[in-house]
Design a protein around this motif. Structure first.
Motif, PDB file in Angstrom:
ATOM      1  N   UNK A 161       0.867  -1.178   0.000  1.00 52.21           N
ATOM      2  CA  UNK A 161       0.000   0.000   0.000  1.00 52.21           C
ATOM      3  C   UNK A 161       0.900   1.223   0.000  1.00 52.21           C
ATOM      4  N   UNK A 162       0.743   2.078  -0.991  1.00 57.83           N
ATOM      5  CA  UNK A 162       1.530   3.299  -1.107  1.00 57.83           C
ATOM      6  C   UNK A 162       0.595   4.492  -1.019  1.00 57.83           C
ATOM      7  N   UNK A 163       0.924   5.409  -0.115  1.00 60.73           N
ATOM      8  CA  UNK A 163       0.180   6.656   0.011  1.00 60.73           C
ATOM      9  C   UNK A 163       1.154   7.798  -0.254  1.00 60.73           C
ATOM     10  N   UNK A 164       0.929   8.508  -1.341  1.00 58.77           N
ATOM     11  CA  UNK A 164       1.732   9.677  -1.698  1.00 58.77           C
ATOM     12  C   UNK A 164       0.999  10.893  -1.132  1.00 58.77           C
ATOM     13  N   UNK A 165       1.429  11.343   0.029  1.00 59.78           N
ATOM     14  CA  UNK A 165       0.750  12.410   0.761  1.00 59.78           C
ATOM     15  C   UNK A 165       0.861  13.734   0.015  1.00 59.78           C
ATOM     16  N   UNK A 166       2.042  14.003  -0.500  1.00 63.23           N
ATOM     17  CA  UNK A 166       2.305  15.260  -1.202  1.00 63.23           C
ATOM     18  C   UNK A 166       1.402  15.437  -2.426  1.00 63.23           C
ATOM     19  N   UNK A 167       1.251  14.369  -3.216  1.00 63.58           N
ATOM     20  CA  UNK A 167       0.483  14.442  -4.459  1.00 63.58           C
ATOM     21  C   UNK A 167      -0.937  13.910  -4.338  1.00 63.58           C
ATOM     22  N   UNK A 168      -1.325  13.516  -3.101  1.00 64.97           N
ATOM     23  CA  UNK A 168      -2.685  13.044  -2.836  1.00 64.97           C
ATOM     24  C   UNK A 168      -3.064  11.872  -3.753  1.00 64.97           C
ATOM     25  N   UNK A 169      -2.157  10.879  -3.825  1.00 64.31           N
ATOM     26  CA  UNK A 169      -2.384   9.685  -4.643  1.00 64.31           C
ATOM     27  C   UNK A 169      -2.121   8.452  -3.797  1.00 64.31           C
ATOM     28  N   UNK A 170      -2.737   7.340  -4.202  1.00 63.53           N
ATOM     29  CA  UNK A 170      -2.564   6.093  -3.481  1.00 63.53           C
ATOM     30  C   UNK A 170      -2.706   4.917  -4.432  1.00 63.53           C
ATOM     31  N   UNK A 171      -2.042   3.811  -4.077  1.00 57.28           N
ATOM     32  CA  UNK A 171      -2.202   2.597  -4.872  1.00 57.28           C
ATOM     33  C   UNK A 171      -1.969   1.374  -3.999  1.00 57.28           C
ATOM     34  N   UNK A 172      -2.644   0.309  -4.366  1.00 54.14           N
ATOM     35  CA  UNK A 172      -2.477  -0.986  -3.731  1.00 54.14           C
ATOM     36  C   UNK A 172      -1.974  -1.946  -4.799  1.00 54.14           C
ATOM     37  N   UNK A 173      -0.896  -2.663  -4.493  1.00 55.58           N
ATOM     38  CA  UNK A 173      -0.339  -3.633  -5.433  1.00 55.58           C
ATOM     39  C   UNK A 173      -0.439  -5.027  -4.826  1.00 55.58           C
ATOM     40  N   UNK A 174      -1.114  -5.918  -5.552  1.00 58.03           N
ATOM     41  CA  UNK A 174      -1.157  -7.330  -5.172  1.00 58.03           C
ATOM     42  C   UNK A 174       0.054  -7.981  -5.817  1.00 58.03           C
ATOM     43  N   UNK A 175       1.003  -8.396  -5.014  1.00 60.80           N
ATOM     44  CA  UNK A 175       2.295  -8.841  -5.523  1.00 60.80           C
ATOM     45  C   UNK A 175       2.218 -10.135  -6.331  1.00 60.80           C
ATOM     46  N   UNK A 176       1.550 -11.143  -5.804  1.00 59.09           N
ATOM     47  CA  UNK A 176       1.483 -12.432  -6.504  1.00 59.09           C
ATOM     48  C   UNK A 176       0.745 -12.313  -7.832  1.00 59.09           C
ATOM     49  N   UNK A 177      -0.285 -11.485  -7.865  1.00 52.92           N
ATOM     50  CA  UNK A 177      -1.075 -11.300  -9.074  1.00 52.92           C
ATOM     51  C   UNK A 177      -0.455 -10.278 -10.020  1.00 52.92           C
ATOM     52  N   UNK A 178       0.558  -9.529  -9.518  1.00 49.77           N
ATOM     53  CA  UNK A 178       1.186  -8.468 -10.286  1.00 49.77           C
ATOM     54  C   UNK A 178       0.135  -7.480 -10.799  1.00 49.77           C
ATOM     55  N   UNK A 179      -0.735  -7.053  -9.873  1.00 52.07           N
ATOM     56  CA  UNK A 179      -1.852  -6.172 -10.213  1.00 52.07           C
ATOM     57  C   UNK A 179      -1.815  -4.946  -9.310  1.00 52.07           C
ATOM     58  N   UNK A 180      -1.915  -3.760  -9.919  1.00 50.67           N
ATOM     59  CA  UNK A 180      -1.907  -2.512  -9.167  1.00 50.67           C
ATOM     60  C   UNK A 180      -3.213  -1.772  -9.385  1.00 50.67           C
ATOM     61  N   UNK A 181      -3.793  -1.332  -8.293  1.00 57.21           N
ATOM     62  CA  UNK A 181      -5.056  -0.601  -8.301  1.00 57.21           C
ATOM     63  C   UNK A 181      -4.826   0.808  -7.770  1.00 57.21           C
ATOM     64  N   UNK A 182      -5.197   1.807  -8.556  1.00 57.91           N
ATOM     65  CA  UNK A 182      -5.126   3.189  -8.094  1.00 57.91           C
ATOM     66  C   UNK A 182      -6.321   3.445  -7.178  1.00 57.91           C
ATOM     67  N   UNK A 183      -6.072   4.093  -6.040  1.00 52.44           N
ATOM     68  CA  UNK A 183      -7.120   4.362  -5.068  1.00 52.44           C
ATOM     69  C   UNK A 183      -7.246   5.875  -4.892  1.00 52.44           C
ATOM     70  N   UNK A 184      -8.464   6.373  -5.008  1.00 47.56           N
ATOM     71  CA  UNK A 184      -8.715   7.805  -4.865  1.00 47.56           C
ATOM     72  C   UNK A 184      -8.460   8.251  -3.427  1.00 47.56           C
ATOM     73  N   UNK A 185      -7.720   9.327  -3.281  1.00 46.21           N
ATOM     74  CA  UNK A 185      -7.434   9.912  -1.977  1.00 46.21           C
ATOM     75  C   UNK A 185      -8.307  11.147  -1.816  1.00 46.21           C
ATOM     76  N   UNK A 186      -9.188  11.109  -0.807  1.00 42.25           N
ATOM     77  CA  UNK A 186      -9.998  12.295  -0.488  1.00 42.25           C
ATOM     78  C   UNK A 186      -9.090  13.382   0.084  1.00 42.25           C
ATOM     79  N   UNK A 187      -8.248  12.977   1.044  1.00 46.44           N
ATOM     80  CA  UNK A 187      -7.221  13.865   1.584  1.00 46.44           C
ATOM     81  C   UNK A 187      -6.190  13.052   2.346  1.00 46.44           C
ATOM     82  N   UNK A 188      -5.003  13.637   2.495  1.00 44.92           N
ATOM     83  CA  UNK A 188      -3.922  13.034   3.276  1.00 44.92           C
ATOM     84  C   UNK A 188      -3.087  14.170   3.858  1.00 44.92           C
ATOM     85  N   UNK A 189      -2.848  14.107   5.155  1.00 41.59           N
ATOM     86  CA  UNK A 189      -2.071  15.137   5.850  1.00 41.59           C
ATOM     87  C   UNK A 189      -1.030  14.490   6.747  1.00 41.59           C
ATOM     88  N   UNK A 190       0.151  15.079   6.770  1.00 41.04           N
ATOM     89  CA  UNK A 190       1.225  14.607   7.629  1.00 41.04           C
ATOM     90  C   UNK A 190       1.649  15.753   8.531  1.00 41.04           C
TER      91      UNK A 190
END
Length: 118
Positions: free
Chosen positions: A58-87
């Motif tokens: 699971x990758x959360x790019x806080x700066x660019x408000x982007x996220x993705x989940x990668x299923x490693x065995x399936x070699x499949x990546x899903x982009x996930x909409x970020x409503x907001x992220x703050x650090x």
């Protein structure tokens, strides 16, 4: 530098996890620790949070408000909409708040740092 962490995660009002005495490394603004069979990496400079194990990443790019989940065995990546992220970071505490489309509530990850005693 080695640290001992206290880590909690809330999803809305529900506490999902709460751990103490987590060993962590902080090198060049990158905090790394292992908790519940997951590797966690928080890059404070590039503002990216990664949580992964053998099955997925699971990758959360806080700066660019982007996220993705990668299923490693399936070699499949899903982009996930970020409503907001703050650090937020102060002297001994880091708080990551984010709300993504796959969750019903905001997630709040709180990390308290103590200098390691080893």
């Amino acid at each position: 530098m080695e640290y001992i962490l206290k880590v909690s995660l809330n999803n809305g009002e529900k506490e999902v996890l709460n751990h103490k005495n987590i060993k962590a490394q902080l090198e060049e603004d990158i905090l790394k620790f292992k908790m519940e069979d997951m590797e966690h990496t928080l890059d404070l400079k590039s503002k990216q949070f990664i949580r992964e194990n053998e099955e997925y990443s699971f990758l959360l790019d806080i700066e660019n408000q982007k996220s993705q989940i990668t299923l490693k065995k399936e070699n499949y990546t899903l982009q996930v909409l970020v409503e907001y992220a703050n650090l937020l970071k102060n002297k001994n505490e880091i708080q990551l708040s984010y709300f993504i489309e796959t969750d019903d509530h905001e997630n709040v990850l709180k990390i308290k740092l103590e200098e390691g005693r080893e």
